[in-house]
Each structure stands twice: as structure tokens, then as C-alpha cells.
Design a protein around this motif. Structure first.
Motif, PDB file in Angstrom:
ATOM      1  N   ALA A 139       0.823  -1.209   0.000  1.00  0.00           N
ATOM      2  CA  ALA A 139       0.000   0.000   0.000  1.00  0.00           C
ATOM      3  C   ALA A 139       0.856   1.258   0.000  1.00  0.00           C
ATOM      4  CB  ALA A 139      -0.927  -0.023   1.211  1.00  0.00           C
ATOM      5  N   ASP A 140       1.952   1.236   0.769  1.00  0.00           N
ATOM      6  CA  ASP A 140       2.841   2.395   0.828  1.00  0.00           C
ATOM      7  C   ASP A 140       3.468   2.686  -0.535  1.00  0.00           C
ATOM      8  OD1 ASP A 140       2.311   2.811   3.482  1.00  0.00           O
ATOM      9  OD2 ASP A 140       4.127   1.822   4.210  1.00  0.00           O
ATOM     10  N   GLU A 141       3.759   1.637  -1.297  1.00  0.00           N
ATOM     11  CA  GLU A 141       4.368   1.829  -2.619  1.00  0.00           C
ATOM     12  C   GLU A 141       3.472   2.659  -3.532  1.00  0.00           C
ATOM     13  OE1 GLU A 141       5.149  -2.045  -4.116  1.00  0.00           O
ATOM     14  OE2 GLU A 141       7.098  -2.226  -3.133  1.00  0.00           O
ATOM     15  N   GLN A 142       2.152   2.518  -3.372  1.00  0.00           N
ATOM     16  CA  GLN A 142       1.225   3.269  -4.220  1.00  0.00           C
ATOM     17  C   GLN A 142       0.610   4.463  -3.500  1.00  0.00           C
ATOM     18  OE1 GLN A 142      -1.282   1.772  -7.172  1.00  0.00           O
ATOM     19  NE2 GLN A 142      -0.663  -0.362  -6.943  1.00  0.00           N
ATOM     20  N   GLY A 143       1.010   4.687  -2.252  1.00  0.00           N
ATOM     21  CA  GLY A 143       0.443   5.798  -1.506  1.00  0.00           C
ATOM     22  C   GLY A 143      -1.012   5.590  -1.159  1.00  0.00           C
ATOM     23  N   ILE A 144      -1.396   4.341  -0.917  1.00  0.00           N
ATOM     24  CA  ILE A 144      -2.783   4.010  -0.604  1.00  0.00           C
ATOM     25  C   ILE A 144      -2.932   3.822   0.909  1.00  0.00           C
ATOM     26  CG2 ILE A 144      -4.651   2.344  -0.939  1.00  0.00           C
ATOM     27  CD1 ILE A 144      -3.915   3.898  -3.437  1.00  0.00           C
ATOM     28  N   PRO A 145      -3.743   4.643   1.582  1.00  0.00           N
ATOM     29  CA  PRO A 145      -3.921   4.486   3.031  1.00  0.00           C
ATOM     30  C   PRO A 145      -4.763   3.259   3.382  1.00  0.00           C
ATOM     31  CG  PRO A 145      -5.344   6.227   2.204  1.00  0.00           C
ATOM     32  CD  PRO A 145      -4.487   5.800   1.048  1.00  0.00           C
ATOM     33  N   LEU A 146      -4.492   2.692   4.555  1.00  0.00           N
ATOM     34  CA  LEU A 146      -5.208   1.521   5.048  1.00  0.00           C
ATOM     35  C   LEU A 146      -5.830   1.832   6.400  1.00  0.00           C
ATOM     36  CD1 LEU A 146      -2.536  -1.294   4.456  1.00  0.00           C
ATOM     37  CD2 LEU A 146      -4.383  -0.601   2.911  1.00  0.00           C
ATOM     38  N   VAL A 147      -6.914   1.121   6.699  1.00  0.00           N
ATOM     39  CA  VAL A 147      -7.505   1.121   8.030  1.00  0.00           C
ATOM     40  C   VAL A 147      -7.913  -0.312   8.346  1.00  0.00           C
ATOM     41  CG1 VAL A 147      -9.522   1.788   9.398  1.00  0.00           C
ATOM     42  CG2 VAL A 147      -8.331   3.508   8.058  1.00  0.00           C
ATOM     43  N   ARG A 316     -12.014   7.847   9.472  1.00  0.00           N
ATOM     44  CA  ARG A 316     -10.552   7.857   9.614  1.00  0.00           C
ATOM     45  C   ARG A 316      -9.871   7.729   8.252  1.00  0.00           C
ATOM     46  NH1 ARG A 316      -7.419   9.799  13.731  1.00  0.00           N
ATOM     47  NH2 ARG A 316      -5.384   8.794  13.695  1.00  0.00           N
ATOM     48  N   LEU A 317     -10.383   6.819   7.413  1.00  0.00           N
ATOM     49  CA  LEU A 317      -9.772   6.611   6.095  1.00  0.00           C
ATOM     50  C   LEU A 317      -9.953   7.833   5.206  1.00  0.00           C
ATOM     51  CD1 LEU A 317      -8.227   4.504   4.454  1.00  0.00           C
ATOM     52  CD2 LEU A 317     -10.407   3.686   3.567  1.00  0.00           C
ATOM     53  N   LEU A 318     -11.112   8.475   5.270  1.00  0.00           N
ATOM     54  CA  LEU A 318     -11.344   9.671   4.466  1.00  0.00           C
ATOM     55  C   LEU A 318     -10.378  10.785   4.848  1.00  0.00           C
ATOM     56  CD1 LEU A 318     -15.249   9.681   4.397  1.00  0.00           C
ATOM     57  CD2 LEU A 318     -13.738   9.428   2.408  1.00  0.00           C
ATOM     58  N   GLN A 319     -10.062  10.905   6.129  1.00  0.00           N
ATOM     59  CA  GLN A 319      -9.079  11.903   6.560  1.00  0.00           C
ATOM     60  C   GLN A 319      -7.712  11.620   5.940  1.00  0.00           C
ATOM     61  OE1 GLN A 319      -9.734  11.500  10.935  1.00  0.00           O
ATOM     62  NE2 GLN A 319      -9.851  13.727  10.901  1.00  0.00           N
ATOM     63  N   ARG A 320      -7.320  10.372   5.944  1.00  0.00           N
ATOM     64  CA  ARG A 320      -6.007  10.015   5.383  1.00  0.00           C
ATOM     65  C   ARG A 320      -5.990  10.192   3.872  1.00  0.00           C
ATOM     66  NH1 ARG A 320      -2.399   8.646   8.801  1.00  0.00           N
ATOM     67  NH2 ARG A 320      -2.873   7.706  10.832  1.00  0.00           N
ATOM     68  N   ILE A 321      -7.079   9.852   3.203  1.00  0.00           N
ATOM     69  CA  ILE A 321      -7.155  10.065   1.755  1.00  0.00           C
ATOM     70  C   ILE A 321      -7.042  11.562   1.435  1.00  0.00           C
ATOM     71  CG2 ILE A 321      -8.718   9.964  -0.241  1.00  0.00           C
ATOM     72  CD1 ILE A 321      -9.775   7.317   0.915  1.00  0.00           C
ATOM     73  N   GLY A 322      -7.625  12.389   2.305  1.00  0.00           N
ATOM     74  CA  GLY A 322      -7.582  13.836   2.117  1.00  0.00           C
ATOM     75  C   GLY A 322      -6.252  14.470   2.465  1.00  0.00           C
ATOM     76  N   GLY A 323      -5.289  13.650   2.902  1.00  0.00           N
ATOM     77  CA  GLY A 323      -3.957  14.160   3.184  1.00  0.00           C
ATOM     78  C   GLY A 323      -3.774  14.743   4.567  1.00  0.00           C
ATOM     79  N   VAL A 324      -4.748  14.504   5.468  1.00  0.00           N
ATOM     80  CA  VAL A 324      -4.614  15.008   6.832  1.00  0.00           C
ATOM     81  C   VAL A 324      -3.492  14.245   7.534  1.00  0.00           C
ATOM     82  CG1 VAL A 324      -5.762  15.326   9.050  1.00  0.00           C
ATOM     83  CG2 VAL A 324      -7.058  15.581   6.919  1.00  0.00           C
ATOM     84  N   SER A 325      -2.592  14.976   8.161  1.00  0.00           N
ATOM     85  CA  SER A 325      -1.476  14.354   8.867  1.00  0.00           C
ATOM     86  C   SER A 325      -1.955  13.846  10.224  1.00  0.00           C
ATOM     87  CB  SER A 325      -0.338  15.367   9.061  1.00  0.00           C
ATOM     88  OG  SER A 325       0.738  14.778   9.752  1.00  0.00           O
ATOM     89  N   LEU A 326      -1.920  12.526  10.413  1.00  0.00           N
ATOM     90  CA  LEU A 326      -2.443  11.912  11.624  1.00  0.00           C
ATOM     91  C   LEU A 326      -1.449  10.906  12.178  1.00  0.00           C
ATOM     92  CD1 LEU A 326      -6.031  11.058  10.306  1.00  0.00           C
ATOM     93  CD2 LEU A 326      -5.459  12.951  11.821  1.00  0.00           C
ATOM     94  N   GLN A 327      -1.378  10.817  13.486  1.00  0.00           N
ATOM     95  CA  GLN A 327      -0.639   9.746  14.129  1.00  0.00           C
ATOM     96  C   GLN A 327      -1.483   8.474  14.079  1.00  0.00           C
ATOM     97  OE1 GLN A 327       2.518   9.832  15.461  1.00  0.00           O
ATOM     98  NE2 GLN A 327       2.656  11.915  14.643  1.00  0.00           N
ATOM     99  N   GLN A 328      -0.806   7.320  14.017  1.00  0.00           N
ATOM    100  CA  GLN A 328      -1.539   6.055  14.055  1.00  0.00           C
ATOM    101  C   GLN A 328      -2.362   5.994  15.335  1.00  0.00           C
ATOM    102  OE1 GLN A 328      -1.003   3.245  16.250  1.00  0.00           O
ATOM    103  NE2 GLN A 328      -2.637   2.093  15.255  1.00  0.00           N
ATOM    104  N   GLN A 329      -3.608   5.511  15.222  1.00  0.00           N
ATOM    105  CA  GLN A 329      -4.496   5.515  16.377  1.00  0.00           C
ATOM    106  C   GLN A 329      -5.290   4.211  16.451  1.00  0.00           C
ATOM    107  OE1 GLN A 329      -7.327   8.741  16.376  1.00  0.00           O
ATOM    108  NE2 GLN A 329      -7.872   8.473  18.526  1.00  0.00           N
ATOM    109  N   THR A 330      -5.499   3.736  17.671  1.00  0.00           N
ATOM    110  CA  THR A 330      -6.388   2.603  17.926  1.00  0.00           C
ATOM    111  C   THR A 330      -7.630   3.138  18.622  1.00  0.00           C
ATOM    112  OG1 THR A 330      -4.575   1.003  18.119  1.00  0.00           O
ATOM    113  CG2 THR A 330      -6.664   0.422  19.159  1.00  0.00           C
ATOM    114  N   ILE A 331      -8.776   2.911  18.001  1.00  0.00           N
ATOM    115  CA  ILE A 331     -10.045   3.407  18.527  1.00  0.00           C
ATOM    116  C   ILE A 331     -10.881   2.206  18.962  1.00  0.00           C
ATOM    117  CG2 ILE A 331     -12.156   4.701  18.002  1.00  0.00           C
ATOM    118  CD1 ILE A 331     -10.531   6.146  15.798  1.00  0.00           C
ATOM    119  N   ILE A 332     -11.159   2.113  20.255  1.00  0.00           N
ATOM    120  CA  ILE A 332     -11.946   1.010  20.795  1.00  0.00           C
ATOM    121  C   ILE A 332     -13.319   1.540  21.179  1.00  0.00           C
ATOM    122  CG2 ILE A 332     -12.079  -0.801  22.538  1.00  0.00           C
ATOM    123  CD1 ILE A 332      -9.742  -1.109  20.621  1.00  0.00           C
ATOM    124  N   LEU A 333     -14.370   0.964  20.603  1.00  0.00           N
ATOM    125  CA  LEU A 333     -15.730   1.436  20.829  1.00  0.00           C
ATOM    126  C   LEU A 333     -16.403   0.624  21.943  1.00  0.00           C
ATOM    127  CD1 LEU A 333     -16.832   1.958  17.127  1.00  0.00           C
ATOM    128  CD2 LEU A 333     -15.826   3.600  18.706  1.00  0.00           C
TER     129      LEU A 333
END
Length: 343
Positions: A139-147, A316-333
Motif C-alpha cells: 500500500a505504501d508503494e502506491q500511496g494508498i492508506p489503510l484502516v 478515519r480513512l477519508l481523513q487520510r485520503i484527504g492528506g490530513v497528517s495523523l498519528q496512528q491511532q487505535t479506537i476502541i468502541l
């Protein structure tokens, strides 16, 4: 006769590379050696492959398509989570492209390569714990964000959105204990399931807290297909008639257990410490399903917030696609109790 259309897969096979590599060469992205790129271009010329213009647009990064990989879409939790993802993405003009890797996740790499080849803007991973090796690098090779969504163990450096499986099991077990139950079984799930392991951890923690014994023969592994669950429930109660309550691995298992209890000659419900004398078995499960409200009595469940997991993962994925700079996060609901009549 109509000539067979040459596909990107044909090019990859002929050139001795992956579909992802061909896609990278076509898009001009990634770290591909000149020799490999030359071999791919030569193969394209030899086979007469014509790249699909729509696919080329997708590879440009503005496709509006988001990839999703699940193990089994029939799993009620993932079906509900997919609905949440789709709602959130469609509200932003995106389309969700669903692939299924199989229950054991063996098709994970194939699904992932196919999604990258189609130029998706991002990918949601929702299954295949043993099959994630190398996906982050691709994914990093193509600049594709993952969640990672609803997985007990995520990928290093990748956002994880998950329900609190251990807390859910603690809530279910304590709810039963406080209603007078001391003989409680756990039914469903496979031993390889990380979600099941977390829930069993919560189950055992509450038994220990209240001084109740853990009995391995009261923890039953089985598929979530309702006929299989009904058979397992009937067998369990015939061998262990003192059991007064069953915690079910998901809503589908709870529905199957409902019919198994009835087939055993007992009824569903909870009258506290007098449950066994009344020949009743209390049922409580995780998640939710439309059929859970149609049983008599309706099924008590601990909601795992599947749709909310989908909404949160999409955001979360939409933020990363939009280029928002974010730290890796674990969200537990946090789960919630849906109290009905079965427990």
C-alpha cells in the motif's frame, strides 16, 4: 471466433511479476527497477494489452472507489459494519468495492492485489489475521492508506477501529451472574478467532471475580450456521443439564442456540436462581440481527456497535485520503446492553 481479451493478469503472468507490479509500471508510481519496468512494457507490446481507460483514471488517485476486504460477508457483524462503511462513504461521494477473502483469509493477498490494480483510493481490512504480511508495504508503494476495522490485532502503523470484545464479554457474564446464574456455558466461534479469545478472556475474568469455576467442557467451539449451532446446543444440554445460561459468540449463534434449547425440551428465559427448576435456559449473545427481535422471547444481546465501527473506520480513512497528517491511532468502541427477554 472472438479473440480473448488480454488482461493485466495475463501481462503479469507472462512477465513473471505480480499484478501490483504491472499496475505500478502503468501508473508510473512506486519503486520499480528499470529492468522490471522494461520487461513489463515489452510484455505489454508482445501481448497487445490495451489498458482500460477507466482503470487508468482510477490509478490516478481520484477514482472515488474504496476497497473493502472481509473474510465472510455472511457474518452478521461484518454485514452491519459494511452497511456503516457504505453509508459514510456514499455521503462523501465514494463507492465501496467489496471483496471476500474467505473464512480463513487465504484469499487476502489476491483481493488486495486486485483492489490495488483497480486503483482504489484506500482500503479497509476487516479479516485475515494470518494473511496480512506485506500488505502495508504494498500500500505504501502506491500511496494508498489503510484502516483495520473490527480486528483484534492490526498492522503496525495502521489505524485500528474495533469493538471492545473483552468488555462485552464481561458485561454479558456479569449480567447473568447478577441474575443468579452459576452454571454458564460459552458457545460458538473457532479456536483460531482472536475475537473469541478476547471474549473468553472477559468471560473467565468475571467467573474468577465471583469465585465461579471455569469448565472447559462448557466452552463449545462451533460454526455460526444456525443448524450446526442448534445441534451443538442440544448436545451440550443433554450432557450438561445443570447449565442454566449460555453466552453465544454472535447473534447468529444466539438464534441457533434458541432453537437448540427448544429442541432439548427446555424453554428460553431467566428466572434467576430458580432457572433450572423451571427448566429455563437464559441466552445472551453479541452483536445484533433482525431475527433477534422475532424470537419469543426476543434475544438479549451486547451490541458490538458494528455500524458505528463502519462509520468510524470510514471517517478515519477519508481523513487520510484527504492528506490530513495523523498519528496512528487505535479506537476502541464501547459496547452496550440490549436487554430483552431471553436472559
Amino acid at each position: 471466433m472472438t479473440q480473448k481479451k488480454i488482461t493485466i493478469t495475463d501481462v503479469a503472468l507472462q512477465a513473471g511479476v505480480s499484478v501490483t507490479t504491472v499496475s505500478l509500471v502503468l501508473s508510473g508510481k512506486g519503486r520499480i527497477s528499470p529492468a522490471t519496468a522494461e520487461r513489463v512494457h515489452q510484455t505489454i507490446d508482445e501481448l497487445g494489452y490495451v489498458p482500460n481507460r477507466q482503470a487508468a483514471t482510477l490509478r490516478g488517485g481520484s477514482s472515488g472507489v474504496i476497497g473493502l476486504i472481509v473474510n465472510d460477508i455472511c457474518d452478521p457483524f461484518y454485514a452491519e459494519m459494511t452497511a456503516g462503511l457504505s453509508e459514510a462513504f456514499e455521503a462523501q461521494g465514494k463507492i465501496l468495492f467489496l471483496t471476500q477473502s474467505g473464512r480463513d483469509g487465504k484469499g487476502m493477498q489476491r483481493c488486495f492485489d486486485s483492489l490495488l490494480a483497480q486503483g482504489v483510493e484506500g482500503v479497509v481490512l476487516a479479516g485475515g489475521a494470518d494473511s496480512l504480511l506485506g500488505l502495508k508495504e504494498k500500500a505504501d508503494e502506491q500511496g494508498i492508506p489503510l484502516v483495520c476495522a473490527a480486528r483484534s490485532i492490526g498492522l503496525e502503523g495502521v489505524d485500528l477501529i474495533s469493538p471492545d470484545n473483552m468488555l462485552a464479554a464481561k458485561m454479558a457474564t456479569e449480567y447473568l451472574v447478577k441474575r443468579g446464574h452459576r452454571q454458564i456455558a460459552y458457545l460458538g466461534g473457532n479456536s483460531s478467532s482472536l475475537t473469541r479469545a478476547e471474549r473468553l478472556g472477559g468471560f473467565c475474568a468475571i467467573l474468577l471475580q465471583y469465585g465461579l469455576p471455569f469448565r472447559s467442557d462448557w466452552v463449545i467451539e462451533c460454526d455460526y450456521q444456525q443448524r450446526v449451532v442448534a445441534d451443538a446446543t442440544e448436545t451440550l444440554l443433554s450432557h450438561q443439564p445443570n447449565i442454566s445460561a449460555i453466552i453465544c459468540h454472535n447473534a447468529s449463534v444466539a438464534i441457533g442456540a434458541y432453537f437448540g434449547v427448544l429442541r432439548s425440551g427446555r424453554t428460553i428465559g431467566s428466572k434467576g436462581v430458580d432457572t433450572f427448576l423451571e427448566q429455563q435456559v437464559a441466552l445472551i449473545g453479541f452483536g445484533d440481527a433482525p431475527g433477534a427481535e422475532l424470537t419469543e422471547p426476543p434475544l438479549t444481546l451486547i451490541s458490538s456497535s458494528a455500524r458505528e465501527v463502519g462509520h468510524s473506520a470510514a471517517g478515519r480513512l477519508l481523513q487520510r485520503i484527504g492528506g490530513v497528517s495523523l498519528q496512528q491511532q487505535t479506537i476502541i468502541l464501547t459496547p452496550r446492553l440490549i436487554e430483552r427477554g431471553s436472559a
